[in-house]
Write an enzyme that holds these catalytic residues in place. Structure first.
Site: not given
Ligand code: NAD
Length: 269
Positions: A160, A156
């Site tokens: 995040k 990600h």
């Protein structure tokens, strides 16, 4: 006849994508959008917010009025707002689609109460592809014996904050369900230093972070002599809004109850 869809939290990242998706979907009509009291977008024209010219639909903070004007409401907001919206859905008899994450059992209890009266679709990931991947992972895990080591790798964007991702854990739960074990009995969420050889039956997780990656997930089944890899890559948050609008249209023919995307996609056995 089109289904009237209201969007609460309509000026948020997902809210705006959801409104665009409703406007672009045949059979769906945008009933309007709300924002939190005091929100910067209050009073703005929805069409202008989306860069599509004046629509005459003005963003307000009256959620009750929006529910009354809608057949179904989509909620990607915050857990406190979701509780308020679930109570309104129950009181006014309107279907609800919830994408808000981070709900604790007490918030989920309010969704259950609403689902006794109206259809409620609640999913931590509305991507059609991720839900299909979960279904495939459960099936593959049920076919392969534990000589196939299961490892889940996700990547990600650099912002995040949680790891592994909720979706990676969902994929792990699907794999564990296929093997008829509880994920928490077999998961290994980190490895560092001399951790010893891999134990049979473990489900391992690895998380990469960097750049602007929306969300990549790979589930590997690695045996001696061969490896199966199932991968999903999200390139845009639009995949979530597409799935949520699909779920909203699906509620039109659903009875009261609490559903997830497996129900919407017909993936339940
Ligand atoms: P965001 O902060 O950009 O948007 C949330 C919006 O909700 C904001 O505009 C906020 O003002 C509004 N809001 C808060 N309280 C409100 C209230 N009482 N009434 C009306 N509006 C209110 O966040 P985001 O990135 O759009 O994400 C929203 C939620 O959706 C998060 O929980 C996120 O994790 C979740 N999410 C879920 C999925 C999925 O597939 N299930 C995908 C992406 C994001």
């Amino acid at each position: 006849m089109s289904i009237k869809i209201g969007i609460v939290g309509c000026a948020g990242r997902m809210g705006q994508m959801l409104m665009k998706e409703v406007l672009d979907t045949a059979g769906a009509e945008l009933a309007g959008g709300t924002e939190r009291p005091g929100g910067a977008a209050l009073g703005k024209d929805i069409g202008e917010l989306l860069g599509r010219g004046t629509s005459g639909l003005i963003i307000g903070d009256d959620a009750r009025a929006l529910f009354q004007a809608s057949d179904v409401v989509i909620d990607f907001t915050s857990r406190d707002a979701t509780v308020i919206h679930a109570r309104l859905a129950r009181e006014l008899g309107k279907a609800l689609v919830v994408g808000t994450t981070g709900l604790e059992p007490e918030h989920e209890a309010v969704l259950h109460e609403a689902a006794a009266k109206v259809p409620v679709v609640y999913a931590p990931n509305f991507s059609v592809g991720v839900n299909l991947l979960m279904s495939l992972v459960e099936k593959v895990a049920s076919i392969l014996d534990p000589s196939y080591d299961i490892e889940i790798v996700e990547m990600h964007h650099r912002h995040k904050v949680d790891s592994p991702s909720g979706t990676a854990l969902g994929l792990g739960r699907a794999a564990a369900a296929g093997r008829q074990v509880a994920l928490s009995d077999v998961w290994v969420k980190q490895r560092d230093g001399i951790v010893g050889a891999r134990k049979s039956g473990e489900i391992g997780f690895a998380a990469l972070r960097g750049g602007d990656v929306v969300g990549d997930h790979t589930v590997m089944f690695a045996a001696e002599g061969e490896r199966i890899e199932l991968t999903h890559k999200a390139q845009s948050r639009a995949v979530f809004s597409k799935g949520a609008v699909r779920a909203a249209l699906w509620t039109a023919s659903a009875k009261a109850g609490l559903y997830d995307m497996f129900d919407v996609l017909g993936l339940k056995a």
